[in-house]
Design a protein around this motif. Structure first.
Motif, PDB file in Angstrom:
ATOM      1  N   CYS A 233      58.822  51.093  49.047  1.00 53.33           N
ATOM      2  CA  CYS A 233      58.842  52.506  48.663  1.00 53.33           C
ATOM      3  C   CYS A 233      57.456  53.086  48.430  1.00 53.33           C
ATOM      4  O   CYS A 233      57.308  54.306  48.325  1.00 53.33           O
ATOM      5  CB  CYS A 233      59.699  52.717  47.424  1.00 53.33           C
TER       6      CYS A 233
ATOM      7  N   ALA B  82      67.415  56.444  49.613  1.00 51.87           N
ATOM      8  CA  ALA B  82      66.621  55.552  48.750  1.00 51.87           C
ATOM      9  C   ALA B  82      67.168  54.129  48.818  1.00 51.87           C
ATOM     10  O   ALA B  82      66.400  53.164  48.892  1.00 51.87           O
ATOM     11  CB  ALA B  82      66.630  56.062  47.313  1.00 51.87           C
TER      12      ALA B  82
ATOM     13  N   ILE C 224      66.000  52.198  51.790  1.00 49.65           N
ATOM     14  CA  ILE C 224      64.631  51.702  51.627  1.00 49.65           C
ATOM     15  C   ILE C 224      64.637  50.464  50.729  1.00 49.65           C
ATOM     16  O   ILE C 224      64.000  49.455  51.033  1.00 49.65           O
ATOM     17  CB  ILE C 224      63.713  52.804  51.059  1.00 49.65           C
ATOM     18  N   CYS C 225      65.357  50.532  49.628  1.00 51.07           N
ATOM     19  CA  CYS C 225      65.397  49.422  48.667  1.00 51.07           C
ATOM     20  C   CYS C 225      66.076  48.171  49.238  1.00 51.07           C
ATOM     21  O   CYS C 225      65.702  47.053  48.873  1.00 51.07           O
ATOM     22  CB  CYS C 225      66.141  49.839  47.399  1.00 51.07           C
TER      23      CYS C 225
ATOM     24  N   PHE D  69      63.297  59.259  45.301  1.00 51.23           N
ATOM     25  CA  PHE D  69      63.870  58.354  44.314  1.00 51.23           C
ATOM     26  C   PHE D  69      64.267  59.043  43.008  1.00 51.23           C
ATOM     27  O   PHE D  69      64.691  58.391  42.056  1.00 51.23           O
ATOM     28  CB  PHE D  69      62.886  57.208  44.050  1.00 51.23           C
TER      29      PHE D  69
ATOM     30  N   CYS E 184      63.699  45.610  50.654  1.00 50.72           N
ATOM     31  CA  CYS E 184      62.411  45.501  49.981  1.00 50.72           C
ATOM     32  C   CYS E 184      62.203  44.069  49.469  1.00 50.72           C
ATOM     33  O   CYS E 184      63.083  43.502  48.823  1.00 50.72           O
ATOM     34  CB  CYS E 184      62.331  46.492  48.819  1.00 50.72           C
TER      35      CYS E 184
END
Length: 86
Positions: A12, A36, A39-40, A20, A43
């Motif tokens: 992020c 969001a 993306i997470c 976020f 990660c």
């Protein structure tokens, strides 16, 4: 792992921070939460991010962290506290 290290490895870090922190309700909120979470999801530092957001005694009451909303983290904390009390 130090905070500075894991934060520098977060996917992020290249994303718009506003993503976020979605509005509290409505269609835009839902869309931002989904974006969001995408993306997470992959990660490499999701766990330390979650641990920081969920750290007792303070739970971050805002924003998406490690793919979880503040509401989800509050619910997790209540369940954990109930388990610890039992």
């Amino acid at each position: 792992m130090t905070d500075a290290f894991w934060m520098s490895q977060a996917v992020c870090s290249d994303a718009d921070p506003d993503l976020f922190y979605p509005p509290t309700d409505g269609r835009q909120s839902e869309l931002q939460i989904r974006a969001a979470r995408r993306i997470c999801r992959d990660c490499p530092v999701r766990r330390p991010c979650f641990e920081e957001a969920f750290a007792l005694p303070v739970v971050m009451d805002y924003g998406i962290r490690a793919g979880t909303t503040a509401r989800e983290r509050r619910a997790m904390r209540r369940r954990l506290q109930a388990q610890q009390a039992a």
